[in-house]
Write an enzyme that holds these catalytic residues in place. Structure first.
Site, PDB file in Angstrom:
ATOM      1  N   HIS A  68      10.596  89.957  10.975  1.00  0.00           N
ATOM      2  CA  HIS A  68      10.068  89.729  12.322  1.00  0.00           C
ATOM      3  C   HIS A  68       8.808  88.881  12.176  1.00  0.00           C
ATOM      4  O   HIS A  68       8.113  88.960  11.155  1.00  0.00           O
ATOM      5  CB  HIS A  68       9.744  91.102  12.933  1.00  0.00           C
ATOM      6  N   ASP A  73       7.660  97.507   6.953  1.00  0.00           N
ATOM      7  CA  ASP A  73       7.625  97.438   8.407  1.00  0.00           C
ATOM      8  C   ASP A  73       8.705  98.376   8.918  1.00  0.00           C
ATOM      9  O   ASP A  73       9.891  98.052   8.884  1.00  0.00           O
ATOM     10  CB  ASP A  73       7.886  95.978   8.816  1.00  0.00           C
ATOM     11  N   GLN A 110      11.755  99.674  13.200  1.00  0.00           N
ATOM     12  CA  GLN A 110      13.117  99.964  13.654  1.00  0.00           C
ATOM     13  C   GLN A 110      13.774 101.107  12.879  1.00  0.00           C
ATOM     14  O   GLN A 110      14.974 101.318  12.995  1.00  0.00           O
ATOM     15  CB  GLN A 110      13.987  98.694  13.530  1.00  0.00           C
ATOM     16  N   LYS A 153       8.577 102.382  20.061  1.00  0.00           N
ATOM     17  CA  LYS A 153       9.954 102.352  19.546  1.00  0.00           C
ATOM     18  C   LYS A 153      10.354 103.723  19.038  1.00  0.00           C
ATOM     19  O   LYS A 153      11.357 103.884  18.369  1.00  0.00           O
ATOM     20  CB  LYS A 153      10.061 101.311  18.439  1.00  0.00           C
ATOM     21  N   CYS A 155      12.169  87.296  17.940  1.00  0.00           N
ATOM     22  CA  CYS A 155      10.987  87.083  17.075  1.00  0.00           C
ATOM     23  C   CYS A 155      11.405  86.983  15.612  1.00  0.00           C
ATOM     24  O   CYS A 155      10.706  87.465  14.714  1.00  0.00           O
ATOM     25  CB  CYS A 155       9.954  88.196  17.257  1.00  0.00           C
TER      26      CYS A 155
HETATM   27  C1  LIG Z   1      11.018  94.960  12.838  1.00  0.00           C
HETATM   28  C2  LIG Z   1       9.903  94.782  13.822  1.00  0.00           C
HETATM   29  N1  LIG Z   1       8.651  94.574  13.358  1.00  0.00           N
HETATM   30  C3  LIG Z   1       7.610  94.420  14.235  1.00  0.00           C
HETATM   31  C4  LIG Z   1       7.799  94.443  15.607  1.00  0.00           C
HETATM   32  C5  LIG Z   1       6.596  94.296  16.508  1.00  0.00           C
HETATM   33  O1  LIG Z   1       6.355  95.539  17.147  1.00  0.00           O
HETATM   34  P1  LIG Z   1       5.131  95.617  18.228  1.00  0.00           P
HETATM   35  O2  LIG Z   1       5.182  97.029  18.765  1.00  0.00           O
HETATM   36  O3  LIG Z   1       5.466  94.579  19.298  1.00  0.00           O
HETATM   37  O4  LIG Z   1       3.867  95.305  17.503  1.00  0.00           O
HETATM   38  C6  LIG Z   1       9.093  94.656  16.112  1.00  0.00           C
HETATM   39  C7  LIG Z   1       9.348  94.665  17.606  1.00  0.00           C
HETATM   40  N2  LIG Z   1      10.613  94.067  17.912  1.00  0.00           N
HETATM   41  C8  LIG Z   1      11.013  93.999  19.293  1.00  0.00           C
HETATM   42  C9  LIG Z   1      10.148  93.030  20.076  1.00  0.00           C
HETATM   43  S1  LIG Z   1      10.249  91.401  19.414  1.00  0.00           S
HETATM   44  C10 LIG Z   1      12.503  93.617  19.403  1.00  0.00           C
HETATM   45  O5  LIG Z   1      12.983  93.370  20.506  1.00  0.00           O
HETATM   46  O6  LIG Z   1      13.170  93.606  18.357  1.00  0.00           O
HETATM   47  C11 LIG Z   1      10.149  94.845  15.217  1.00  0.00           C
HETATM   48  O7  LIG Z   1      11.402  95.077  15.667  1.00  0.00           O
END
Ligand SMILES: Cc1ncc(COP(=O)(O)O)c(CN[C@@H](CS)C(=O)O)c1O
Length: 422
Positions: free
Chosen positions: A124, A201, A204, A227, A367
Site C-alpha cells: 500500500h 503492516d 488487513q 479496520k 492505493c
Molecule cells: C494494507 C494497508 N496498509 C495501510 C492502509 C492505510 O490505513 P489508514 O487507516 O488509512 O492509515 C490500508 C488502508 N487501505 C484501505 C484504504 S486505501 C483500502 O481500501 O484498502 C491498507 O489496506
C-alpha cells in the site's frame, strides 16, 4: 466463543439495516473501513457523555478516570496482539501514521547511504512513500520483492535481495488489493538472519486472524482501528521496547517531555515520548471496546466463517463470463478483486451499477499503483467481506454482476457494424 451467527451480529450494526433507494444495503468494502457495532458506538458515546476530560494532566477525578480509560485501552491492545507490555503499544492516527513514525524516527536517525530497505510489490502507498521519503533523506535504497501472477511474494527473489546492507524489511501481512496472506513469520526469520529489522503492516490482518507479535518476533507492527470495527483516527504502532527507547521523538509537544528549558529539553519514557499533545482519547476507548467485542465473538471463528463466504463468492464469480479474478493466492483473506474483460466494463461502471443496486464495493487502484502496474491493469473492482456479511449478500452481489455482464453483452451485440461504402 461460539460459531458466527451472522444474523445476530448484523443486528449489532444499525448501519447495515438501511436501504439504498429500494435496495437493502450490501456492504462489501470492509477492507476500506469496517462498520462499527453498537458496543463500540455506545462506548464512544458514553465516554463523550460522562467520562471526557483531558488526560495525564489534572488531579480531579474526571481526568483521572479518562486517563484510566485511555491506559486501559492500551492494555487491551497489548493483550490483543500479545505485546510484552502496554508501553510497547503506541497510539497513532492509524497505519499510515504508524509507518511514518518508524520511517521518520527510526529511519532518518539510523539509515546511512547505501543501506537498503526491502518492500514488496503488494505494498500500500502508506508502506512505500514513507520509505521513499526516508531513503531520499538518508541516501538509503529501496529494493522490491516481486510477485507471481497469482499475487504471491517470490520468496526466492526475497532471499536473493537480502544482504548485509539490508536494514529493514517492511511488508504487509495481507494485501488490501488482492487478499494475499503473506508468510510473515518466515519473512521475519530470514530478515533477522540477515541482520535486518522488520515492520509488518497489519491493517488487513488484525480483524481476521490472531496477531501474536512476540510469536512473529516482529520488530514493529502497525494497524488501524477503523479496520477492526473501531473508530477512524486511532491506530497502533507496536514496537519492541529497546527499539522504541533508542528512537528520537517523532513529534515534540506536551506530554512527551520530562523537562523543557530553552537551553534544551529532556523527553519522557515510553509510551508518552511518542504521543505528543492531546490524543484521540475517545478513539482509544472505541478501539478498546472493538477489541473486547471481537474477543467475545472469538477471532478463531471469524477467519473460518469469512473463508466460507469467500469460497462461495469465488465459485459464483468464476462462473460469470468475462470476469477475471485478480489475486488468486493459495492463502487469501476474504477479498475478491476482479476486472470484466469480455465485453469490457470499466471498474468505475461496475461500481456505479452495483451502487444502484445498494451494493458497496471499492473500485480503483486501492492505493497500490505499483501493484496495478505489475498486474497490467489501471484498476480493479474489489469486494471485501467481514463477519457481518452473509450468503444473501454474496447472492445479491453475484446476481447483480451477472446482470451487468449480460447487459454489456446485449449492448455489445447490438452494435451495428457499419456497412462498407462501395
Ligand atoms: C494494507 C494497508 N496498509 C495501510 C492502509 C492505510 O490505513 P489508514 O487507516 O488509512 O492509515 C490500508 C488502508 N487501505 C484501505 C484504504 S486505501 C483500502 O481500501 O484498502 C491498507 O489496506
Amino acid at each position: 466463543p461460539m460459531p458466527i451467527d451472522s444474523n445476530a451480529i448484523r443486528e449489532q450494526f444499525p448501519i447495515l439495516s438501511q436501504t439504498v433507494g429500494a435496495c437493502p444495503l450490501v456492504f462489501l468494502d470492509s477492507a476500506a473501513s469496517t462498520q462499527q457495532p453498537t458496543a463500540v458506538i455506545d462506548a464512544v458515546a458514553g465516554y463523550h457523555r460522562s467520562q471526557h476530560a483531558n488526560i495525564h494532566r489534572a488531579v480531579y477525578q474526571l481526568s483521572q478516570g479518562a486517563t484510566r480509560d485511555y491506559e486501559e485501552a492500551r492494555a487491551t491492545v497489548a493483550r490483543f496482539i500479545n505485546a510484552a507490555e502496554p508501553a510497547e503499544c503506541l497510539f497513532t492516527r492509524g497505519t499510515t501514521e504508524s509507518i511514518n513514525l518508524v520511517a521518520a524516527a527510526w529511519g532518518r536517525a539510523t539509515l546511512q547511504p547505501g543501506d537498503e530497505i526491502i518492500l514488496s510489490t503488494l505494498e500500500h502507498h502508506s508502506n512505500i512513500v514513507p520509505w521513499q521519503l526516508a531513503a531520499q533523506a538518508t541516501g538509503a535504497r529501496i529494493k522490491v520483492i516481486p510477485i507471481n501472477d497469482a499475487g504471491e511474494l517470490d520468496l526466492d527473489a526475497y532471499r536473493r535481495l537480502l544482504s548485509s546492507r539490508t536494514r529493514l524489511v517492511a511488508v504487509n501481512h495481507v494485501s488490501n488489493a488482492l487478499g494475499t496472506i503473506n508468510p510473515v513469520r518466515e519473512i521475519i526469520v530470514e530478515a533477522h538472519a540477515a541482520g535486518a529489522l522488520t515492520l509488518i503492516d497489519g491493517a488487513q490482518w488484525v480483524a481476521h486472524g490472531r496477531t501474536d507479535v512476540q510469536a512473529l518476533d516482529a520488530d514493529f507492527y502497525a494497524f488501524s482501528g477503523h479496520k477492526l470495527f473501531g473508530p477512524t483516527g486511532i491506530g497502533v504502532l507496536y514496537g519492541k521496547r529497546h527499539l522504541l527507547e533508542a528512537m528520537p521523538p517523532y513529534q515534540g509537544g506536551g506530554d512527551m517531555i520530562e523537562q523543557v528549558r530553552f537551553e534544551g529539553s529532556t523527553y519522557a519514557g515510553l509510551p508518552n515520548r511518542f504521543e505528543a499533545g492531546t490524543p484521540n482519547i475517545a478513539g482509544a476507548v472505541g478501539l478498546g471496546a472493538a477489541i473486547r467485542w471481537i474477543e467475545a465473538i472469538g477471532l478463531e471463528w471469524i477467519g473460518p466463517y469469512e473463508q466460507g463466504l469467500l469460497a462461495h463468492a469465488s465459485e459464483r464469480l468464476r462462473a460469470i463470463p468475462g470476469l477475471v479474478l485478480k489475486g488468486t493466492a493459495a492463502r487469501k483473506s476474504a477479498v475478491l478483486s476482479f476486472v470484466l474483460t469480455d465485453p469490457p466494463v470499466s471498474t468505475l461502471d461496475v461500481g456505479t451499477q452495483l451502487d444502484l443496486r445498494g451494493i458497496c464495493i471499492r473500485t480503483g487502484h486501492h492505493c497500490c499503483q505499483p501493484l496495478m502496474e505489475r498486474l497490467g491493469v489501471a484498476a480493479t473492482a474489489r469486494a471485501s467481506l467481514a463477519l457481518y456479511n452473509n450468503r444473501d449478500d454474496i447472492e445479491r452481489f453475484a446476481d447483480a454482476l451477472s446482470e451487468i455482464v449480460e447487459r454489456a453483452q446485449t449492448a455489445a451485440s447490438a452494435v451495428v457494424e457499419p456497412t462498407p461504402t462501395t
